[in-house]
Each structure stands twice: as C-alpha cells, then as structure tokens.
Design an enzyme around this catalytic site. Structure first.
Site, mmCIF file in Angstrom:
data_model
loop_
_atom_site.group_PDB
_atom_site.id
_atom_site.type_symbol
_atom_site.label_atom_id
_atom_site.label_comp_id
_atom_site.label_asym_id
_atom_site.label_seq_id
_atom_site.Cartn_x
_atom_site.Cartn_y
_atom_site.Cartn_z
ATOM 1 N N TYR A 55 18.229 33.070 3.145
ATOM 2 C CA TYR A 55 16.905 32.829 2.570
ATOM 3 C C TYR A 55 16.467 31.390 2.814
ATOM 4 O O TYR A 55 15.350 31.125 3.277
ATOM 5 C CB TYR A 55 16.943 33.135 1.076
ATOM 6 C CG TYR A 55 15.608 33.040 0.376
ATOM 7 C CD1 TYR A 55 14.757 34.132 0.338
ATOM 8 C CD2 TYR A 55 15.216 31.865 -0.257
ATOM 9 C CE1 TYR A 55 13.531 34.056 -0.309
ATOM 10 C CE2 TYR A 55 13.993 31.777 -0.906
ATOM 11 C CZ TYR A 55 13.159 32.876 -0.928
ATOM 12 O OH TYR A 55 11.948 32.793 -1.564
ATOM 13 N N TYR A 90 0.835 -1.204 0.000
ATOM 14 C CA TYR A 90 0.000 0.000 0.000
ATOM 15 C C TYR A 90 0.868 1.252 0.000
ATOM 16 O O TYR A 90 0.648 2.184 -0.788
ATOM 17 C CB TYR A 90 -0.907 -0.028 1.229
ATOM 18 C CG TYR A 90 -1.832 1.159 1.344
ATOM 19 C CD1 TYR A 90 -2.955 1.266 0.529
ATOM 20 C CD2 TYR A 90 -1.594 2.169 2.278
ATOM 21 C CE1 TYR A 90 -3.821 2.352 0.637
ATOM 22 C CE2 TYR A 90 -2.456 3.258 2.392
ATOM 23 C CZ TYR A 90 -3.562 3.340 1.568
ATOM 24 O OH TYR A 90 -4.412 4.411 1.674
#
Length: 548
Positions: A420, A154
């Site tokens: 940043y 899954y």
C-alpha cells in the site's frame, strides 16, 4: 469558475490586500458576491481600495506585526460583522536577496514578525469570530519547502507558516474551522518586478526552470485560495497546495523548458477559457471514489468514459449518467487492453481532455505479504497505472490534465501494508515525473490523496488496521471520515481552468490526517464540538493506526 464555489454574503478578511496577489484575492472574492475586508499597511492604498469597491466592502490600515493593531482589528470586525467566514493571511515581505553574512539581525526578525508571527496573531484573533464552517488560508511560498541562497529569513518565515498551518488545523478542527495554505512559486507581482528591475532576479532563467515555461499570474494563486476557502474543500485541512507550474517536480541539471524569445502572454492576461464539454476518462470509475468523480464531471456536462474491471457496474453507472456517457471493461494489468481502449477513444474523440487514474484497493496485512503478493498488488496499482498514464499522454493536447489518485496514508511510516505504501509513493512520483516531462507540452498532472473515505475500501482499510469506526474517527482531526463526493470536488478543481498553474502537486483530502503526528490528536477537544463530530475517546489509548 465553478458556480458552487460562490457563497454570496460571506465576510472575507484579506491581509496584504493592496499588492499583487492580495489585489487579485480582493477582486475574486468581491466578484463572488462576498463582503471583503481589505487589510494592509498605512499609505498602501488600501483605504482607497475599499472605497473603490464600495459598500459593504471595507479597507483598513493595519500593521500585522503590531499586536495592538491586530487586537484593534478584531474589535472592529466584531463590532461591524456578526461573524467572519474566511481569513486569507497574505500580508508579507519578500526576500531581501542579501547573503546570510550580510543580513542584519533586525532584518531576519522583521521577516519573522510579519510573515510568521503576524499571520499567527491575525489567525488567533480572527478565529475568535469564526463559527463551524469557517476557513483560514495562509499564503506561504515555495521558499518554505525548498532551500535557496540569499533567502534565509524569508524561507524560514514561510516554512514556519506552513508548520503552523498544520498545527492550527489540528487544534481548531474540533471547532469546525479549517486551516490550509498555498505555496506559490514565482508570481508576476510588484515584489518580483522590483527584484527584476534591481537585477536580483533573472525571470527568463526562472521560466526555463518551470515545466510550464512561465511564472504565475496573481489570479492563479487567488483561484487556488478561493477553492481552499470554499465549501467544496470541506474535507481539506492542514494541507499545503503547491502552485508552482511544476518547479518542485524537476530535479536535474539544465532547464525544464526551452528558452523563449518573448514573455508568455499568459503571464499578463488570463487566456480565454474553453467552455466546450470535455472528454473525461475515469479509470476505476464504476464504484466508490471513482464513481463520485465520474458523476461530478458528468454534472458539468462533460462526456465521461467509465473504464473499470467490473464491466457490469461500469455499464450501470453510465446508464444512470445519460446516453452520451460510455462504459468499457478494462483490465489495466493487461497492456493490450489498455492500448486498445485509448486507441478507440482517440479514434472516436480525437483527443482526451482529462484522465483520472483511479486504483483498486488491495489490502493485505504486512504479515501476509510475500514477494509474490507484493508484485501482484504493484502490477495492478502501479504498473497498470503507468500504462494508463503513458497511453493517456499520447492522447492529449495542450490544456489536458492527468490526475492520479493516491493516498495520504502512503506518507505515514505506519502504512497499512508494505505494498500500500509502496504503490502510493510510486503514484506520487509518477505524477511528478510526468509533470516535468509533459509540462512543456501544456499538459498538467496532479495527485489527489484521500484519507479515510466512506467507501467499502475504507472499511477494509480499517479492518486491516485492526480499528473500529470510533477509533478511526479519533485519528482524524475533523473527527469523521470523508465522503467520496469531497474527493470528487478536489479532482474536479484540479482538472479545471482555475488550477492552470498547479502541476505535479499533491492535494491531501484527508480531514487533517497527514497533519496529525500522533494518534488521538485529531479529536482533541478545543472548544465546543458536537457529539456527531466528536467520537468517544478511550482513556490513555495510543492507536497504532495502520498496524494489524
């Protein structure tokens, strides 16, 4: 519900339509005025579902793992409808919860055939009937992002679906088709109920692991899908939105929420939505993206407080929005100013409903970043943001929301500057930590991560990266920079009642930028594309996006 998400008359194809999440999807889109084509296995009840919806809705029996069935589905859709606006790939089978050593090869292959190959096949066939503006939303799973025992097949299938979401987003962006995914955590569906009855799932233990203290309702997943499929998500592609109540934000032994004596009512029924005007504070709200967010909440009738270091611009915007809106000049690097602001707002309003934590873009090329410059930038955009979140949390009640503005570019190793990347990564982690901490109090958090947006800050960012506008557009799969209003729509949704199970998640509003792994991929030609959408490419160019 935001009325602007309703686009009556669209044709929506929903696979896996007869069960839990699928039925919620059908109900929500049909209620919007859309034409729903409900698709599921033979004997699933999907024919009856279509009949109960009435004309012009349709129920079809299709096995998505059979290629002939999928091709026949496309032929029928082409004959019946002129175009398909939205595909929701929801068909899937759940985990068997068998140990890896006890999993037959056929069972592993079956999970891939339905959850991954089937979804890909339906997407490819349906996309042939799509025009620019169409959207595909894949229903993946938290299992595709986190490892767990006894879920190998899954989890592998859902991880593959998330990956295909990104690659298809890049491939089909030039055709104006957006591709996104949702990754639900545990949801109260027939699948989960069966696992619980079989003793394979301890739902009470799951609740203790979720900061919000409960599992999701199917409609909470459907509402996230509806947003991603709407025009309000026009700059979102390639993104996977996690809808897990904060599960991914917890990384410590023990529970995230105290044990409960009874099943929370919100697992069975959607609570009544408070429709009163909210009190919303937007830090950095005077210009750019912050101003667009302030305008969006004001349009909804909310009371907006615009807090910004530029007091003059804040006053100007508040005046344009109307008399009930406020402006305050605040330097968030000064703790006393932030504390005073929130004390004033608590005294005036009693509590805050939404806090949007904007930031000041300060960009310096890596070569010019001394430790002193790094510290100064972090003081503004990370330490200052923390102070605001701390004070906002004190001012909130159950149902309140904290939204932090980050940046998709922070996830790139080629960030435009050390600072940043650092402060944006810190912002994302601040969101997750507070999701785990505040979730039990009913306070949600999320990060909105824009890419290149049409603001002055975006121009400075491109300049630091050494790019012209054409080079910049080539880097983005959708072939354009975004508008501040598109970020505002994402923020508005995350703060809404429709996002009630989204906690600690990051939503990228970047035109597919983070899904594009190398420069130039985004503008690859794949079918017809308008000159406006497709910038002129430079032969053999490999853009170093963020290096000066």
């Amino acid at each position: 519900m935001d009325d602007r998400q309703v686009q009556p008359g669209r044709v929506i194809v929903v696979t896996g339509a007869a069960g839990g999440i699928g039925r919620a999807l059908v109900d929500i889109f049909a209620a919007n005025g859309d034409v729903v084509v409900a698709v599921d296995l033979p004997d699933s009840g999907v024919i009856e579902l279509g009949q109960n919806l009435g004309e012009p809705h349709l129920g079809l029996e299709v096995d998505v793992s059979r290629e002939d069935d999928v091709v026949a589905l496309r032929a029928l859709l082409e004959k019946r409808f002129s175009r398909i606006e939205v595909l929701v790939n929801n068909a899937g089978i759940g985990p068997t919860m068998a140990a890896t050593a006890d999993t037959a090869l056929e069972d592993f292959q079956r999970a891939l055939a339905i959850n991954l190959v089937g979804a890909y096949s339906v997407a490819c066939e349906t996309a042939k009937l799509m025009k620019p503006g169409a959207a595909i939303v894949n229903v993946a799973s938290l299992a595709g992002l986190l490892g767990n025992p006894k879920r190998s097949a899954y989890a592998a299938s859902k991880a593959g679906l998330i990956s295909i979401t990104k690659s298809l987003a890049c491939r089909w962006a030039s055709r104006g088709i957006r591709v996104t995914a949702v990754a639900p955590g545990h949801v109260r569906t027939p699948m989960v109920a069966e696992l619980e009855r079989a003793g394979k799932l301890d739902v009470s233990a799951i609740r203790r692991r979720v900061p919000l203290g409960r599992i999701a309702r199917p409609d909470e997943i459907a509402r996230a899908v509806r947003f991603l499929a709407s025009a309000q998500a026009s700059y979102i592609t390639g993104s996977t939105l996690v809808v897990d109540g904060g599960w991914m934000s917890v990384n410590q032994p023990g529970g995230a929420h105290q044990a409960q004596d009874r099943t929370p009512g919100a697992e069975f029924m959607r609570p009544v939505e408070d429709t009163d005007a909210r009190t919303v504070i937007v830090m950095g709200g005077a210009t750019g993206v912050g101003a667009a967010i302030a305008r969006r909440f004001a349009e909804n009738g909310d009371t907006v407080v615009i807090a910004d270091g530029d007091g003059e611009e804040a006053v100007k915007l508040a005046g344009l929005l109307g008399d009930k809106h406020l402006s305050r000049r605040v330097d968030r690097t000064v703790e006393t100013e932030v504390v005073s602001l929130f004390e004033e707002l608590r005294e005036r309003f009693g509590h805050l409903d939404v806090f949007v934590n904007g930031m000041n873009e300060i960009l310096v090329p890596n070569t010019e970043e001394s430790p002193e410059v790094l510290k100064r930038i972090l003081d503004v955009n990370l330490t200052g943001a923390f102070t605001c979140v701390r004070e906002a949390a004190i001012s909130m009640r159950s149902g309140s929301v904290i939204l932090n503005l980050g940046a998709s570019l922070s996830l790139s190793p080629l960030a435009p500057s050390h600072a940043y990347g650092a402060y944006n990564a810190g912002i994302d982690m601040l969101t997750r930590c507070t999701a785990a901490e505040l979730g039990p109090l009913g306070i949600r958090t999320a990060t909105v991560a824009p890419g290149y947006i049409r603001t002055c800050a975006a121009n400075r960012l491109a300049a630091v990266a050494g790019m012209d506008s054409a080079s910049l557009r080539q880097r983005i799969p959708l072939g354009r920079v975004g508008d501040a209003e598109e970020v505002a729509e994402a923020a508005y949704f995350l703060a809404s009642f429709d996002a009630s199970y989204i906690n600690g998640s990051i939503l990228h509003v970047d035109g597919g930028l983070i899904s594009s792994r190398e420069a130039g991929w985004g503008s690859e030609v794949d079918g017809a594309i308008s000159a406006e959408m497709r910038p002129q490419r430079r032969p053999a160019a490999r853009w170093r996006l963020l290096s000066p």
